[in-house]
Design an enzyme around this catalytic site. Structure first.
Site, short mmCIF file in Angstrom:
data_model
loop_
_atom_site.label_atom_id
_atom_site.label_comp_id
_atom_site.label_asym_id
_atom_site.label_seq_id
_atom_site.Cartn_x
_atom_site.Cartn_y
_atom_site.Cartn_z
N GLY A 5 0.82 -1.20 0.00
CA GLY A 5 0.00 0.00 0.00
C GLY A 5 0.85 1.25 0.00
O GLY A 5 2.07 1.22 -0.19
N THR A 6 0.21 2.37 0.24
CA THR A 6 0.92 3.64 0.22
C THR A 6 2.00 3.69 1.29
O THR A 6 3.14 4.08 1.02
CB THR A 6 -0.08 4.80 0.43
OG1 THR A 6 -1.14 4.69 -0.52
CG2 THR A 6 0.60 6.13 0.25
N ALA A 7 1.67 3.29 2.52
CA ALA A 7 2.64 3.37 3.61
C ALA A 7 3.86 2.49 3.34
O ALA A 7 5.01 2.92 3.51
CB ALA A 7 1.98 2.98 4.92
N LYS A 47 -3.70 20.84 -5.52
CA LYS A 47 -4.55 21.18 -4.39
C LYS A 47 -4.00 22.43 -3.71
O LYS A 47 -2.84 22.46 -3.31
CB LYS A 47 -4.59 20.00 -3.40
CG LYS A 47 -5.38 20.31 -2.14
CD LYS A 47 -5.36 19.12 -1.19
CE LYS A 47 -6.02 19.47 0.14
NZ LYS A 47 -5.98 18.34 1.08
#
Length: 511
Positions: A15-17, A81
């Site tokens: 995953g991202t982590a 953003k």
């Protein structure tokens, strides 16, 4: 003679982590002789993604990895953003932007907000958003890079972050990490081995009997917290009395509605809804309190408020706000959901992974695993979690809403001590103090405190050193320059096309 450095790192979970950790470790520590990073993950175990928005610190992380920004934008379907738009938080029909960057200009050696407060007393009615280039450009759908080399321009006050597909970001970092020497092992962990004397983790065992040995283990196993929680039995500190939302439903949908470089958080009767615009789709979710709304009803609220056609079935999530009482125990360090969870209201989930990685690298252990470094890591990580918690609680507590049981509960929260002190100081004098280099700046606190209805009773006496006409003239000039500058920027879509960050038209069909 110094102890031997840790050379064998095992990351449990992707995953991202997991892949952020692998990418950073191979980049910074990869040249250490004998150093290795092994990541163990199973395709059969899904990853949890409750948000795809970030805060400006991600810029430094990507640059540290040597990532080309436009390549990254294309590969992760990213947009820019400039802040978060909060809709209906103070009261239904009210909206404001918590922008990245600062407000106005400091004058006479004191902070801008004191002149803003003086202006309000003199009849200036524009909201604080009008004094932020990030807020004004964001609401206009426009973007350009900050111009630090031109300090007289409002663009020197701009900061930015990204909104991206978290799954694609993980795959992007996996490619980088493996190219830099990280090794990925596919497999489901069925057992964790520990040294009988020290309690240190020695290896993980996979289905089929294969074992993976290591010296330092990084737990990225999500809410299961397989190593830190289950194996090390590190307790979980529950913060749900301050952050009562314990559930979420998420779903992507087709592009629709306004196209702005802003994340949107809209208050709902029992929680709030996120909207994250990417280049190819919108990310949406409803974070809610299961004590105040049934899951099916919460899903209906989300589906009724999408700007486009759903692209998948709803993904249901349950969680508890809080953290492990220690984030580093013996030779195990937890990142991401394995360490704790704070709802993604201010897009801090990926940042908490990033800051913990930076802290680990700064305190990278030798094979003694000295308690002094471990204690420092735990203290600083807890402080960061607590600071973020206080900022999140502010959004709930500083609200006029009393239209549901949920909001009546939130308005009457017993605020943590640090938050109470900040509110009291601001209400008394308009002053804001940033403690211990905390994550959120004075400008962030100013934005939310003012925009959610906490009005100071006074301001710095030096703000009266400018006469009435001069005060109003300066405030009007700042607003005008910001508005003109924002209006001259390219739209985000044009900027991405011109700079090479836009995805190909065919990719718009790939959710």
């Amino acid at each position: 003679m110094s102890a031997a450095p840790v050379r064998k790192v095992v990351i449990v979970g992707g995953g991202t982590a997991g892949w952020m950790a692998a990418a950073a470790l191979t980049r910074i520590m990869g040249d250490l002789p004998g150093f290795s990073v092994t990541l163990v993950e199973s395709e059969a175990i899904g990853t949890v993604g409750v948000g795809e928005a970030t805060i400006p610190q991600i810029i430094g992380f990507n640059r540290m990895l040597g990532i080309d920004e436009m390549h990254f934008m294309r590969e992760t379907r990213a947009t820019y953003k400039l802040g978060i738009e909060f809709v209906d938080w103070l009261r239904p029909g009210h909206a404001y932007v918590h922008p990245f960057g600062s407000f106005g200009l400091d004058m006479l050696g004191i902070e801008f907000q004191h002149f803003y407060l003086r202006g309000r007393e003199l009849g200036e009615t524009d909201p604080i958003d009008a004094y932020s280039i990030a807020a004004m450009a964001g609401k206009a759908g426009r973007f350009f890079w900050p111009q630090a080399e031109n300090p007289k321009s409002p663009m020197s006050k701009l900061s930015y972050a990204f909104q991206f597909d978290a799954g694609r970001y993980a795959r992007f970092l996996r490619t980088m990490s493996e190219a830099a020497g990280a090794r990925r092992i596919e497999g489901k962990i069925v057992d964790v081995g520990q040294d009988s004397e020290t309690g240190f983790v020695s290896h993980v065992e996979l289905e089929g009997g294969r074992t993976v040995e290591g010296e330092l283990f990084i737990d990225c196993s999500g809410f299961r917290s397989m190593l830190l929680g289950q194996t090390m039995d590190v307790a979980f500190n529950d913060w749900s009395k301050w952050l009562p939302c314990d559930s979420a439903v998420a779903i992507p949908c087709e592009l629709g509605g306004r196209n702005e470089p802003l994340t949107r958080a809209t208050a709902r009767p029992a929680g709030w809804q996120w909207r994250i615009p990417l280049q190819h789709r919108l990310g949406n979710g409803h974070v809610f309190s299961s004590a105040h709304i049934e899951r099916d009803a919460a899903t209906d609220v989300l589906l009724a408020n999408l700007d486009g056609k759903p692209l998948s079935d709803p993904n249901q999530l349950s969680f508890t706000a809080g953290h492990r009482s220690r984030f580093w125990e013996k030779n195990v360090v937890a990142l991401g959901l394995a360490a704790g969870f704070l709802e993604p209201l201010e897009s801090t989930s990926i940042h908490l992974v990033q800051s913990s990685i930076a802290r680990l690298l700064a305190l990278f252990p030798d094979t003694r695993f000295n308690e002094v470094e471990i204690a420092r890591f735990n203290m600083e990580t807890l402080r960061e979690y607590s600071d973020i918690r206080d900022f999140l609680v502010l959004h709930y507590r500083a609200s006029e809403r009393d239209d549901s049981e949920f909001w009546r509960y939130c308005r009457n929260l017993d605020a943590p001590g640090g938050l109470s002190e900040k509110i009291d100081m601001f209400r008394s004098s308009g002053r804001i103090f940033r403690e211990n280099n905390e994550l959120f700046t004075e400008a962030s606190w100013l934005s939310v405190l003012l925009s959610q209805g906490i009005h100071p009773e006074n301001y710095h006496p030096a703000a009266c050193m400018l006469d009435t006409d001069e005060t109003r003239t300066r405030l009007r000039h700042i607003r005008d320059v910001i508005a003109q500058t924002a209006g001259q920027l390219p739209t985000q879509d044009d900027f991405l096309r011109e700079q090479g960050g836009a995805i190909a038209p065919a990719d718009l069909l790939q959710a």
